[in-house]
Design a protein around this motif. Structure first.
Motif, short mmCIF file in Angstrom:
data_model
loop_
_atom_site.label_atom_id
_atom_site.label_comp_id
_atom_site.label_asym_id
_atom_site.label_seq_id
_atom_site.Cartn_x
_atom_site.Cartn_y
_atom_site.Cartn_z
N LEU A 187 13.27 3.75 1.62
CA LEU A 187 13.47 3.42 3.03
C LEU A 187 14.68 4.17 3.59
O LEU A 187 15.79 4.07 3.06
N LYS A 188 14.45 4.90 4.69
CA LYS A 188 15.51 5.64 5.37
C LYS A 188 15.78 5.14 6.78
O LYS A 188 16.87 5.42 7.32
N GLU A 229 13.27 -4.94 0.73
CA GLU A 229 14.33 -4.37 -0.11
C GLU A 229 13.95 -4.32 -1.58
O GLU A 229 14.46 -3.49 -2.34
N SER A 230 12.99 -5.17 -2.01
CA SER A 230 12.57 -5.16 -3.41
C SER A 230 11.48 -4.14 -3.71
O SER A 230 11.25 -3.83 -4.88
N ARG A 231 10.83 -3.60 -2.68
CA ARG A 231 9.69 -2.70 -2.91
C ARG A 231 9.81 -1.36 -2.19
O ARG A 231 9.07 -0.44 -2.53
N ARG A 282 0.81 -1.21 0.00
CA ARG A 282 0.00 0.00 0.00
C ARG A 282 0.85 1.26 0.00
O ARG A 282 0.36 2.33 -0.41
N SER A 283 2.07 1.18 0.47
CA SER A 283 2.93 2.36 0.47
C SER A 283 3.34 2.77 -0.94
O SER A 283 3.77 3.91 -1.15
N ASP A 284 3.26 1.85 -1.89
CA ASP A 284 3.57 2.15 -3.29
C ASP A 284 4.99 2.70 -3.45
O ASP A 284 5.22 3.67 -4.17
N GLY A 285 5.94 2.10 -2.72
CA GLY A 285 7.32 2.52 -2.82
C GLY A 285 7.68 3.77 -2.04
O GLY A 285 8.81 4.25 -2.13
#
Length: 374
Positions: free
Chosen positions: A216-217, A210-212, A187-190
Motif C-alpha cells: 500500500l502506497k 494493514e494485515s494484507r 483478490r489483490s493478493d497483497g
C-alpha cells in the motif's frame, strides 16, 4: 386355290430399309395387297427410360431440391468428387484423413459467445469499471468473467467512492460495504497500492488492510466518522510504503501530523481538507477552541514533513503566518491548496512568498471577517 408368296413392297407400308424395322409412310397398295386385307397395325414403341431431371429442364428445381449442407471440408470434397474412380477416391480419403489441420466449420454463427473472450481482454475491459461494479455486476455473469474478476492486477487500485450505494449509506450499516472491501483486498493478493473510500471505513477494516496490503502506497479516507485518531496513527505505523495520505472532513490533531512525520518522513502528498459550511458569514467548523489552536496544524507540517510535494488544507484554521511557515518548512512543495481558509489574507507579500510554488490555490474571498455565531 394355289398359294402365292407375297413379297413385301412399299404398298404394304413396310419399309425394309427403315433402321428400326418399323412401318414406313407408304400410301400405294397393289391388287394383291387389297385382296389380302389391310396391313397389321404397327407394334407399340418400346417404353422409354425416364429422363433425368436437370436444373435446366425443371425450373422448380431449387424449390423441390435444396443444396446440400456441409459442416466440414471433408464432406464438401467427397460430395464434389463422388464420381471419381474407386482408386482415386480411396487416395483422396487417405489424404483427408492424414491432414494436419483440424477441420473447422464453414458456417459462422451470428451469435457471439462473450464468455469465450480471453482473460487478458476481459481484465482490460474490467479496468474501466469501478470496484463496486465489478463486485456486484461483471463478476457475477459467468464463470469465465468471475475468473477474470479475480485477477490480482485488477485490484491494485481500489476505489469505493462516489457510488450510489455508498452515498445512500447515511446513518446506515457499513457492514456490507466493509465486506465488499475485504473481498477486493483478498483478490489483490497483497498487490494493492491504493485504497479510496468514504463514509463506511471502520477500525476493523483498517486492521484488515494493514494485515494484507503490504504494497500500500496511497490511502484516501473521506468523512469516515467511525475512525479515531489513535487508530489512524497505528495504521500509518504499520504501512511503511505510504507516500500519499488523505484524512479529509475530520479533525486532525497536531500530534497525529507529527507522528506521520516520524514514521513517514518522505511523505509526498497530504490532504486534510474540511467542508465549507457557512452561515451568516461564519464558518461553522470554527469556534473558540479553533481560534486558540490556529496554525497549529501548519506549524506541525512545517516541522515534520519536509519532503511534501502536494498539500491540501482547504477549509482549515490557517492564517498568513501558517502559510509562511509551510513554505519555509517544505522547500520541495509544488502544489498548495488553501481554498476556503477564511483567515488567509491574499496580498502582495503572500504572493511573493508563493512565487516559487508551481500551483497555488488561494481563497476566493480576499479577506473574510469572522463574526461570532449567535
Amino acid at each position: 386355290m394355289e398359294s402365292r408368296t407375297i413379297q413385301p413392297t412399299l404398298a404394304h407400308g413396310f419399309d425394309a430399309n427403315h433402321p428400326c424395322g418399323q412401318f414406313g409412310s407408304g400410301t400405294l397398295y397393289s391388287p394383291d395387297a387389297v385382296a389380302l386385307g389391310p396391313p397389321p397395325p404397327p407394334p407399340p414403341p418400346p417404353p422409354r427410360a425416364p429422363s433425368k431431371v436437370t436444373r435446366a429442364s425443371n425450373p422448380s428445381w431449387s424449390c423441390r431440391r435444396q443444396a446440400p449442407q456441409f459442416r466440414t471440408l471433408a464432406q464438401f470434397v467427397l460430395y464434389e468428387y463422388r464420381k471419381l474412380p474407386f482408386s482415386n477416391l480411396r487416395l483422396l480419403v487417405v489424404l483427408l484423413c492424414t491432414m494436419d489441420v483440424e477441420p473447422s466449420l464453414l458456417t459462422v454463427s451470428s451469435v457471439r459467445d462473450w464468455s469465450e473472450l480471453p482473460l487478458d481482454a476481459l481484465s482490460t475491459i474490467f479496468m474501466k469499471l469501478g470496484t463496486i461494479e465489478i463486485l456486484m455486476g461483471a463478476g457475477l455473469v459467468c464463470r469465465s468473467w468471475l475468473a477474470a474478476a479475480k485477477s490480482p492486477e485488477l485490484w491494485r487500485f481500489v476505489d469505493m467512492t462516489g457510488h450510489k450505494m455508498v452515498n445512500n449509506m447515511v446513518n446506515g450499516d457499513p457492514g456490507i460495504l466493509c465486506a465488499m472491501a475485504k473481498v477486493a483486498i483478498d483478490r489483490s493478493d497483497g498487490q494493492m497500492e491504493s485504497f479510496r473510500a468514504q463514509l463506511f471505513v471502520t477500525s476493523e477494516l483498517l486492521d484488515y488492510i494493514e494485515s494484507r496490503a503490504n504494497s500500500l502506497k496511497s490511502i484516501q479516507l473521506t468523512n469516515c466518522w467511525y475512525l479515531w485518531t489513535q487508530k489512524l496513527s497505528r495504521f500509518a505505523s504499520k504501512c511503511p510504503l505510504l507516500e500519499e495520505i488523505e484524512f479529509s472532513y475530520q479533525k486532525m490533531l497536531p500530534e497525529l501530523i507529527r507522528h506521520l512525520g516520524s514514521v513517514h518522513p518522505n511523505l509526498k502528498c497530504l490532504r486534510i481538507s474540511l467542508p465549507s459550511i457557512w452561515q451568516n458569514g461564519v464558518h461553522m467548523e470554527y469556534d473558540e477552541s479553533w481560534e486558540a489552536g490556529k496554525n497549529e496544524e501548519a506549524f506541525a507540517i512545517a516541522e515534520s514533513l519536509h519532503e511534501l510535494r502536494f498539500l491540501q488544507m482547504a477549509g482549515r484554521c490557517l492564517s498568513n503566518d501558517g502559510v509562511y511557515a509551510i513554505i519555509q518548512g517544505c522547500p520541495h512543495l509544488e502544489c498548495l491548496d488553501i481554498t476556503k481558509c477564511c483567515h488567509v489574507y491574499v496580498n502582495d507579500e503572500l504572493r511573493a512568498h508563493c512565487a516559487k510554488i508551481k500551483c497555488v490555490l488561494f481563497p476566493k474571498r480576499a479577506q473574510i471577517k469572522r463574526t461570532r455565531r449567535r
